[in-house]
Design an enzyme around this catalytic site. Structure first.
Site, PDB file in Angstrom:
ATOM      1  CG  HIS A  22      -0.153   0.515   2.602  1.00  0.00           C
ATOM      2  ND1 HIS A  22       0.380  -0.428   3.285  1.00  0.00           N
ATOM      3  CD2 HIS A  22      -0.078   1.543   3.032  1.00  0.00           C
ATOM      4  CE1 HIS A  22       1.076   0.012   4.478  1.00  0.00           C
ATOM      5  NE2 HIS A  22       0.623   1.329   4.247  1.00  0.00           N
TER       6      HIS A  22
HETATM    7  C1  UD1 Z   1      -2.027   5.482   6.113  1.00  0.00           C
HETATM    8  C2  UD1 Z   1      -0.800   5.951   6.994  1.00  0.00           C
HETATM    9  C3  UD1 Z   1       0.277   4.823   6.390  1.00  0.00           C
HETATM   10  C4  UD1 Z   1      -0.359   3.221   7.047  1.00  0.00           C
HETATM   11  C5  UD1 Z   1      -1.718   3.263   6.287  1.00  0.00           C
HETATM   12  C6  UD1 Z   1      -2.083   1.806   6.934  1.00  0.00           C
HETATM   13  C7  UD1 Z   1      -0.277   8.373   6.680  1.00  0.00           C
HETATM   14  C8  UD1 Z   1       0.551   9.354   6.139  1.00  0.00           C
HETATM   15  N1  UD1 Z   1      -0.263   6.990   6.193  1.00  0.00           N
HETATM   16  O1  UD1 Z   1      -2.083   5.501   4.605  1.00  0.00           O
HETATM   17  O2  UD1 Z   1       1.275   5.277   7.353  1.00  0.00           O
HETATM   18  O3  UD1 Z   1       0.729   2.746   6.820  1.00  0.00           O
HETATM   19  O4  UD1 Z   1      -2.671   4.140   6.523  1.00  0.00           O
HETATM   20  O5  UD1 Z   1      -3.528   1.302   6.304  1.00  0.00           O
HETATM   21  O6  UD1 Z   1      -1.101   8.677   7.706  1.00  0.00           O
HETATM   22  N2  UD1 Z   1      -9.443   4.717   1.967  1.00  0.00           N
HETATM   23  C9  UD1 Z   1     -10.499   4.131   1.979  1.00  0.00           C
HETATM   24  N3  UD1 Z   1     -11.094   4.106   3.151  1.00  0.00           N
HETATM   25  C10 UD1 Z   1     -10.560   4.307   4.356  1.00  0.00           C
HETATM   26  C11 UD1 Z   1      -9.441   4.958   4.306  1.00  0.00           C
HETATM   27  C12 UD1 Z   1      -8.752   5.091   3.238  1.00  0.00           C
HETATM   28  O7  UD1 Z   1     -10.966   3.998   0.904  1.00  0.00           O
HETATM   29  O8  UD1 Z   1     -11.113   3.741   5.401  1.00  0.00           O
HETATM   30  C13 UD1 Z   1      -8.546   5.105   0.744  1.00  0.00           C
HETATM   31  C14 UD1 Z   1      -8.715   6.632   0.250  1.00  0.00           C
HETATM   32  O9  UD1 Z   1      -9.045   6.834  -0.981  1.00  0.00           O
HETATM   33  C15 UD1 Z   1      -7.615   7.297   0.518  1.00  0.00           C
HETATM   34  C16 UD1 Z   1      -6.660   6.277   0.395  1.00  0.00           C
HETATM   35  O10 UD1 Z   1      -7.352   4.932   0.827  1.00  0.00           O
HETATM   36  O11 UD1 Z   1      -7.240   8.461  -0.364  1.00  0.00           O
HETATM   37  C17 UD1 Z   1      -5.512   6.675   1.336  1.00  0.00           C
HETATM   38  O12 UD1 Z   1      -5.704   6.858   2.743  1.00  0.00           O
HETATM   39  P1  UD1 Z   1      -5.019   7.688   3.545  1.00  0.00           P
HETATM   40  O13 UD1 Z   1      -5.341   7.412   5.091  1.00  0.00           O
HETATM   41  O14 UD1 Z   1      -4.593   9.066   3.059  1.00  0.00           O
HETATM   42  O15 UD1 Z   1      -3.382   7.018   3.667  1.00  0.00           O
HETATM   43  P2  UD1 Z   1      -3.097   5.543   3.472  1.00  0.00           P
HETATM   44  O16 UD1 Z   1      -2.414   4.951   2.314  1.00  0.00           O
HETATM   45  O17 UD1 Z   1      -4.236   4.621   3.940  1.00  0.00           O
END
Ligand code: UD1
Length: 405
Positions: free
Chosen positions: A234
């Site tokens: 991821h």
């Molecule tokens: C975040 C953390 C990372 C951790 C990871 C675990 C930061 C900078 N990064 O990254 O350190 O390893 O979580 O999962 O805080 N999304 C969904 N549903 C959700 C959450 C996210 O669909 O419940 C999608 C959204 O489109 C979003 C993307 O995933 O844009 C990324 O989510 P985000 O929380 O921004 O960062 P992660 O890549 O999950």
């Protein structure tokens, strides 16, 4: 006295759960003799950085976490927008609740945002503010291209108490000039959760539902379970750039012809697979079939069960490097660096980078690897107790200092 603990994203939940339990024990008086008559109210704040049932709710259920007292509901956004929104909403909560300590865990945007708010808030004209405790302090990948590295550095330098999981973290903090009395080497609360939920995870039905019980044509692997691999990816640096993502998938083709690979795909990763047209790398969900099988993000207990019985785990996650070390399962990390070097020096982890040839090589080496590594120092299931003990002691000291003025 209020202790406020922050969770936001998936890897926070299993790190915070044992601390909430230990604070609960403190509240019910178990720590009373040792730490005076502290009355602790625990306020659980969920920022809503992760919000899906699969990324958040199922973890609350599996870990027996209480319903959050405060839900900030920030959702997704750019780093700046997400961090700023958490700060804006969290400031109101801190001013209303006036906690004595704010506990942040890990390295996600929620961690740094809440630490920053707590560091600058003023409860009165003397500028008094909550103590900031950072759980999982001191880890460094030395790669500032990683958003988490920035979050780790900033959070550590804002914190009053730094709780460290491995000795490299202590060295890093000393090198950066953090005062020795702030640093506490306590072990790993993610491992506290793993150890306390391992037997529950053994009852998971995930192996049956994925067709990984009946031997059939499949070669047998660990614990009388057919041989399979587990994959998670991821990191933005791995999945947001088509060429890198392609290299990793090609690097795993050889492994996928020898056993099924269960791929628990993060929402970010799933989006990229469609966007980059990489569907050809995946097989349909057929019991025991070789190839890479795309799964929804798994719930905690199911994931622990799958990790425990896997022949090999391939990942770019931080926490999984630690969990596989604890379980004695060979791990291949598709990154150029790790902020958790103890998983290599003592554990079962190897770095493979993101080039296909190197991934193939390291997978082959790790597949042939016999025997487990060592369990790192203080990864004994008692980290949260140590953390809560140290926090209560510090709060008691503060109270005495104020009374003496
Ligand atoms: C975040 C953390 C990372 C951790 C990871 C675990 C930061 C900078 N990064 O990254 O350190 O390893 O979580 O999962 O805080 N999304 C969904 N549903 C959700 C959450 C996210 O669909 O419940 C999608 C959204 O489109 C979003 C993307 O995933 O844009 C990324 O989510 P985000 O929380 O921004 O960062 P992660 O890549 O999950």
């Amino acid at each position: 006295m209020k202790a406020m603990i922050i969770v936001g994203a998936r890897p926070n939940f299993m790190k915070a759960a044992p601390i909430i339990t230990a604070l609960g024990a403190a509240r019910s008086g178990l720590h009373r003799l040792a730490f005076g008559a502290q009355e602790i109210d625990v306020v659980l704040v969920h920022t809503g950085q992760h919000y899906d049932a699969a990324m958040s709710d199922s973890f609350f259920a599996d870990l027996g976490l209480p319903k959050p007292d405060v839900y900030l509901g920030v959702g997704s956004g750019s780093h700046a927008a997400q961090t700023a929104e958490i700060m804006r909403r969290f400031e109101e909560v801190v001013l209303a609740e006036k906690p004595g300590v704010v506990i942040v865990v890990g390295d996600v945007n929620s961690t740094v945002a809440c630490a920053l708010v707590a560091a600058k808030i003023a409860y009165d004209s003397n500028g008094s503010r909550p103590m900031i405790a950072h759980v999982e302090a001191g880890l460094r990948s030395f790669d500032r291209g990683m958003p988490e590295e920035i979050n780790r550095i900033v959070t550590d330098h804002l914190s009053d108490m730094l709780f460290v999981t491995e000795s490299s973290g202590v060295e890093n903090l000393h090198r950066e000039g953090v005062a020795g009395e702030k640093i506490h080497f306590v072990g790993n609360t993610m491992i506290d959760s793993l150890l306390s939920f391992e037997s529950k995870a053994d009852q998971s039905e995930i192996l049956d539902s994925l067709g990984l019980r009946e031997g059939g044509e499949m070669e047998m692997g660990r614990g009388g379970v057919p041989r399979y691999a587990l994959l998670t990816l991821h990191r933005p640096s791995n999945v947001d750039e088509r060429g890198t993502f392609l290299n990793i998938l090609e690097g795993l083709e050889e492994l996928s012809t020898s056993c099924p690979i269960m791929f628990s795909a993060h929402p970010r990763t799933r989006k990229r697979i469609e966007e980059f047209g990489l569907e050809r790398f995946f097989v349909a969900g057929k019991d025991g079939a070789k190839g890479i099988r795309l799964l929804e993000p798994l719930r905690y207990l199911d994931f622990v069960c799958l990790m425990k019985h896997a022949a090999i785990v391939v990942t770019d996650s931080g926490g999984i490097q630690e969990e596989t070390t604890c379980l004695g399962v060979p791990c291949v990390t598709v990154r150029e660096n790790t902020e958790r070097p103890v998983t290599i020096t003592e554990g079962t982890n190897r770095l493979a980078g993101t080039k296909r040839e190197r991934i193939r090589e390291v997978v082959r080496e790790q597949e042939g690897r016999a025997g487990a590594g060592r369990i790192p120092e203080k990864w004994d299931g008692k980290a949260a107790e140590r953390i809560v003990g140290a926090i209560l002691e510090e709060l008691e000291k503060k109270k005495t200092e104020i009374a003496a003025l």
